[in-house]
Write a protein that holds these residues in place. Structure first.
Motif, PDB file in Angstrom:
ATOM      1  N   THR A  97      29.983  51.697  40.726  1.00 46.93           N
ATOM      2  CA  THR A  97      29.737  52.571  41.865  1.00 46.93           C
ATOM      3  C   THR A  97      30.567  53.837  41.700  1.00 46.93           C
ATOM      4  O   THR A  97      31.748  53.763  41.333  1.00 46.93           O
ATOM      5  N   VAL A  98      29.932  54.979  41.976  1.00 46.93           N
ATOM      6  CA  VAL A  98      30.594  56.276  41.865  1.00 46.93           C
ATOM      7  C   VAL A  98      30.274  57.134  43.081  1.00 46.93           C
ATOM      8  O   VAL A  98      29.268  56.920  43.754  1.00 46.93           O
ATOM      9  N   THR A  99      31.145  58.098  43.341  1.00 51.86           N
ATOM     10  CA  THR A  99      30.839  59.135  44.312  1.00 51.86           C
ATOM     11  C   THR A  99      30.519  60.407  43.543  1.00 51.86           C
ATOM     12  O   THR A  99      31.022  60.631  42.446  1.00 51.86           O
ATOM     13  N   VAL A 100      29.676  61.218  44.142  1.00 45.81           N
ATOM     14  CA  VAL A 100      29.322  62.524  43.586  1.00 45.81           C
ATOM     15  C   VAL A 100      29.488  63.552  44.694  1.00 45.81           C
ATOM     16  O   VAL A 100      29.028  63.331  45.818  1.00 45.81           O
ATOM     17  N   GLU A 101      30.166  64.640  44.377  1.00 46.28           N
ATOM     18  CA  GLU A 101      30.289  65.755  45.310  1.00 46.28           C
ATOM     19  C   GLU A 101      29.736  66.988  44.616  1.00 46.28           C
ATOM     20  O   GLU A 101      30.016  67.223  43.437  1.00 46.28           O
TER      21      GLU A 101
END
Length: 138
Positions: A97-101
């Motif tokens: 799982t990753v976050t992207v901004e």
């Protein structure tokens, strides 16, 4: 809420705790009827950007299994230079799982950035039959 309170103030620096994984400029073909960039185009670019870090861990085929969160904060405009930053959130037995901004550098305001989108994606490592497979733990 007034329209002015909905505008995000530009920032001068980008996230130091995240990795730049993609930079792209939307083209005229990516514009919707309102003159902004299609949300679906932004989502597709986020999915590509989000897959960079999981690919290092999956070391083989993987698939997007979930879009856990997706928030459009500001419109993306024609001529914006978009910078996609990502950070590892979690490595599971078969998934990452990753976050992207996403930050836009507006055409007339080079060097100033506005966060336009943030999202969280989960990718699963898959075998040749499309079934989840374990990720080698480092």
């Amino acid at each position: 809420m007034s329209a002015s309170s909905n505008v995000t103030a530009p920032i001068k620096s980008l996230p130091a705790d995240m990795e730049l994984v993609l930079k792209v400029i939307p083209l005229p073909a990516d514009v919707n009827a309102n003159g902004d960039i299609f949300g679906g185009w932004v989502m597709a670019q986020c999915d590509l950007a989000g897959s960079v870090i999981p690919a290092r861990h999956a070391k083989g085929r993987m698939a997007t299994v979930a879009v856990n969160e997706f928030v459009f904060k500001q419109p993306v405009r024609l001529g914006d230079i978009l910078s996609f930053y990502s950070k590892l959130v979690r490595i599971g037995r078969t998934s990452v799982t990753v976050t992207v901004e996403v930050f836009a550098e507006r055409h007339q305001a080079q060097g100033e950035y506005i966060k336009v989108t943030e999202a969280t994606f989960t990718y699963v490592a898959i075998d040749d039959n499309g079934r989840p497979r374990p990720i080698a733990q480092a």
